[in-house]
Design a protein around this motif. Structure first.
Motif, PDB file in Angstrom:
ATOM      1  N   ALA A  57     142.599 107.307 130.344  1.00 44.85           N
ATOM      2  CA  ALA A  57     143.140 106.557 129.218  1.00 44.85           C
ATOM      3  C   ALA A  57     142.832 107.307 127.931  1.00 44.85           C
ATOM      4  N   GLU A  58     143.594 107.038 126.892  1.00 40.07           N
ATOM      5  CA  GLU A  58     143.310 107.673 125.609  1.00 40.07           C
ATOM      6  C   GLU A  58     141.890 107.307 125.191  1.00 40.07           C
ATOM      7  N   GLU A 100     127.798 108.742 129.546  1.00 43.74           N
ATOM      8  CA  GLU A 100     128.371 108.952 130.869  1.00 43.74           C
ATOM      9  C   GLU A 100     129.874 108.759 130.878  1.00 43.74           C
ATOM     10  N   GLN A 101     130.379 107.759 130.178  1.00 51.90           N
ATOM     11  CA  GLN A 101     131.800 107.455 130.266  1.00 51.90           C
ATOM     12  C   GLN A 101     132.686 108.515 129.617  1.00 51.90           C
ATOM     13  N   THR A 102     132.110 109.388 128.788  1.00 55.98           N
ATOM     14  CA  THR A 102     132.909 110.448 128.176  1.00 55.98           C
ATOM     15  C   THR A 102     133.017 111.668 129.079  1.00 55.98           C
ATOM     16  N   ASP A 117     137.921 103.192 129.088  1.00 56.19           N
ATOM     17  CA  ASP A 117     138.918 103.174 130.160  1.00 56.19           C
ATOM     18  C   ASP A 117     140.258 102.603 129.728  1.00 56.19           C
ATOM     19  N   GLY A 118     140.420 102.425 128.418  1.00 58.34           N
ATOM     20  CA  GLY A 118     141.660 101.859 127.911  1.00 58.34           C
ATOM     21  C   GLY A 118     141.660 100.357 127.819  1.00 58.34           C
ATOM     22  N   LYS A 119     140.632  99.699 128.405  1.00 61.65           N
ATOM     23  CA  LYS A 119     140.558  98.232 128.382  1.00 61.65           C
ATOM     24  C   LYS A 119     139.778  97.719 127.177  1.00 61.65           C
ATOM     25  N   ASN A 120     138.995  98.612 126.545  1.00 64.96           N
ATOM     26  CA  ASN A 120     138.221  98.274 125.356  1.00 64.96           C
ATOM     27  C   ASN A 120     137.332  97.054 125.548  1.00 64.96           C
TER      28      ASN A 120
END
Length: 606
Positions: A37-38, A370-372, A420-423
């Motif tokens: 996701a962006e 981690e998420q990056t 993940d795009g879900k914010n």
């Protein structure tokens, strides 16, 4: 998905098979290999110059990695008959080598773009291929479009894409290609909350006061250590006063990145102040990929000086090495710019895996959220750490300075938004601390010791890596004791939990540019713990035993008995107080801080 033009496109591109009439890789249909996701916090800024150079790193599968992992756990488990029988560099490389078919398929693909063997750099195990290409060629190879992305908060820039494709018959033969979808902001874990400040005269005078205080472990520590941490403070606090290592066959390493330079003159000033018997000794400098270690006092790095002064000061005269790795991923876009935008960490990992004799204990005070880091990349980097562990190397990493959240954000407005795009709001673990094959080090402060709270001692649960078996008992007990519904949905109950251990992490007296500063962060904790690991390796080597290697199986089965349990404090973040330190293991200080006297007896009993 795009397909090649002409009759050949109707002939199937079968995975790994070659036969008369088969479609060459270059003519196979492309399919998306990885897409994200962006990324939160980044915006597209511009188009990179077609000539902007990217150093593509291609990871080939390691079909026998499960076998390497088995060896790792056997040689690292104190209860196993093979404990301490570490593998050689060549044995490890044989276990992670890709299948010849993968090599052939990838070579064919690269040659279709005109690359020759001399254009490619291969790792010793041939599981990584590196080549430098202009963006325009990378876009053709990966059927993608790169952009210059701007990080809104910091103003940093990266050249990246959010999706890339490969020929369908290559998907089984390539694990990942970077830099593509990696938006990490590799940073030091030197706390921005407890930033480096000059030592005031009033504190110097206060530190001259006479007196001692009792630590939780029962040892007496000079009262000044509640205001300034020195080598003597750590030796007293962690029960290592009077121990003299021999240095024979032993070694310790510090990694340096992002143009952080470790200054020799500052080291001598530090030794004169805190370790006079080490005066006129120095450390080895190894340049990785052209990394520098400029010696102008104006360029002395607070991070690099903190790490080297305390790790090497604690472990003197054990052979010390500072690795300085070139590369600074954020770049300033300009007309015709051709700066490399790679993550420098993997450059060091490639280098150290090819090194015949890496240091036996290595500390790193840098990390990402981690998420990056794409999951595929995190897996492969973590596998690299496992290879070092199997060779008898202990890897220590700072657990991060953001508590349960993102250390980049202003603590007052920390939002902890998913990438993940879900914010959605959730806790943000750190990497590489979340890798189960490294030992993550949290931070404590004061005497008696408490966890460094207020958005500091990073800890929590990985969203990428499942909880390893050696953690099951203690982590399950911790989670069971949490009040029902605590932080529901904010963290992964089944994830690898961290940190594993802790050490002091605030008010360290460090000399930078000829001046004394107080510096804090888990950046201080990791080199401190590594210094004591080096001392423990000295105990082992003197007794004719091998180095400790991968520490976690020892820590969770026996080593915890040699650690000072920290039961006060928490790690705030994401609008919460975070997790609490408590009796036994906790995701703030792990099992606690080292008691060298006890650990010395434990490692001799193995």
């Amino acid at each position: 998905m795009r397909f090649s033009v002409g009759i050949v496109s109707f002939i199937p591109c079968l995975f790994g098979l070659t036969f008369v009439g088969a479609v060459p890789t270059k003519d196979c249909a492309y399919a998306v290999k990885e897409s994200i996701a962006e990324p939160h916090g980044w915006t597209k800024d511009s188009q990179p110059s077609p000539n902007h150079k990217i150093e593509l790193k291609i990871a080939l599968p390691q079909p026998n990695f499960a076998e390497l992992e088995r060896h790792l756990y056997e040689v690292s488990n104190p209860d196993h008959e093979r404990y301490g029988e570490h593998l050689s560099k060549e044995e490890v490389e044989e276990l992670v080598a890709p299948h010849p078919e993968s090599l052939n398929m990838v070579n064919e693909w690269l040659s279709s773009f005109g690359f020759k063997d001399e254009d490619l750099a291969r790792s010793p195990a041939k599981d990584w291929i590196t080549l430098k290409v202009p963006v325009s060629i990378a876009e053709k190879m990966l059927d993608t479009k790169y952009h210059v992305w701007k990080h809104v908060e910091s103003g940093d820039y990266l050249v990246r894409t959010t999706s890339y494709s490969l020929p369908t018959n290559l998907h089984a033969h390539i694990d990942l290609i970077q830099p593509t979808t990696m938006f990490g902001r590799f940073k030091s874990e030197k706390s921005s909350i407890f930033s480096a400040v000059p030592i005031p005269d009033s504190l110097v005078q206060a530190n001259n006061a006479i007196g001692t205080i009792e630590a939780a472990s029962g040892v007496s520590v000079d009262a000044s250590c509640n205001q300034t941490i020195t080598i003597t403070c750590l030796q007293e606090l962690y029960n290592a006063v009077g121990f003299k290592p021999s240095a024979k066959g032993n070694s310790i390493g510090i990694t340096g990145y992002l143009e952080e330079f470790a200054n020799f003159q500052d080291l001598q000033t530090f030794y004169a102040d805190q370790r006079p018997d080490a005066l006129n000794s120095t450390f080895n400098v190894i340049s990785v990929a052209g990394g520098l270690n400029n010696q102008s006092l104006d360029e002395a790095g607070g991070e690099a000086n903190l790490d080297t002064q305390f790790a090497f000061g604690l472990s003197h005269p054990i052979s010390p090495t500072f690795f300085t790795t070139a590369g600074r991923p954020p770049f300033i876009p300009e007309e015709g710019g051709s700066e490399d935008t790679n993550e420098p960490y993997t450059v060091w990992l490639d280098f150290i895996l090819s090194h015949p004799n890496p240091p036996l204990a290595i500390s790193t005070s840098y990390g990402d959220d981690e998420q990056t880091v794409p999951f595929s990349f995190a897996q492969r980097a973590c596998a690299g750490f496992a290879q070092l562990g199997a060779r008898g190397v202990s890897l220590l990493f700072s657990s991060g300075d953001g508590g349960v959240g993102d250390g980049d954000s202003n603590p007052a407005t920390q939002t902890c938004i998913s990438n993940d795009g879900k914010n959605t709001t959730k806790f943000l673990p750190a990497f590489p601390a979340s890798c189960p094959f490294v030992t993550a080090v949290g931070a404590t402060t004061h005497i008696p010791e408490v966890a460094v709270s207020r958005f500091f001692s990073g800890g929590g649960f990985s969203n990428y890596f499942t909880r390893p078996a050696f953690q099951d008992k203690v982590v399950s007990a911790y989670l069971k004791a949490l009040p029902k519904g605590t932080f529901a949905g904010l963290f992964n109950l089944n994830g690898r939990a961290y940190p594993d251990v802790a050490a002091q992490g605030d008010l360290f007296k460090v000399f930078v540019g000829g001046e004394a500063f107080l510096i804090g962060g888990t950046s201080a904790s990791s080199p401190t713990f590594a210094g004591f690991v080096a001392l423990l390796n000295d105990v082992r080597l003197k007794a004719g035993r091998p180095s400790l290697g991968f520490l976690n199986p020892f820590i969770y089965s026996k080593g915890f008995a040699g650690l000072n349990d920290i039961t006060v404090g928490h790690n705030s973040g994401c609008g919460t107080l975070g997790f609490n330190a408590t009796k036994g293991w906790d995701p703030v200080t792990g099992f606690g801080t080292p008691n060298f006297g006890k650990l010395r007896e434990l490692v001799l009993s193995l």
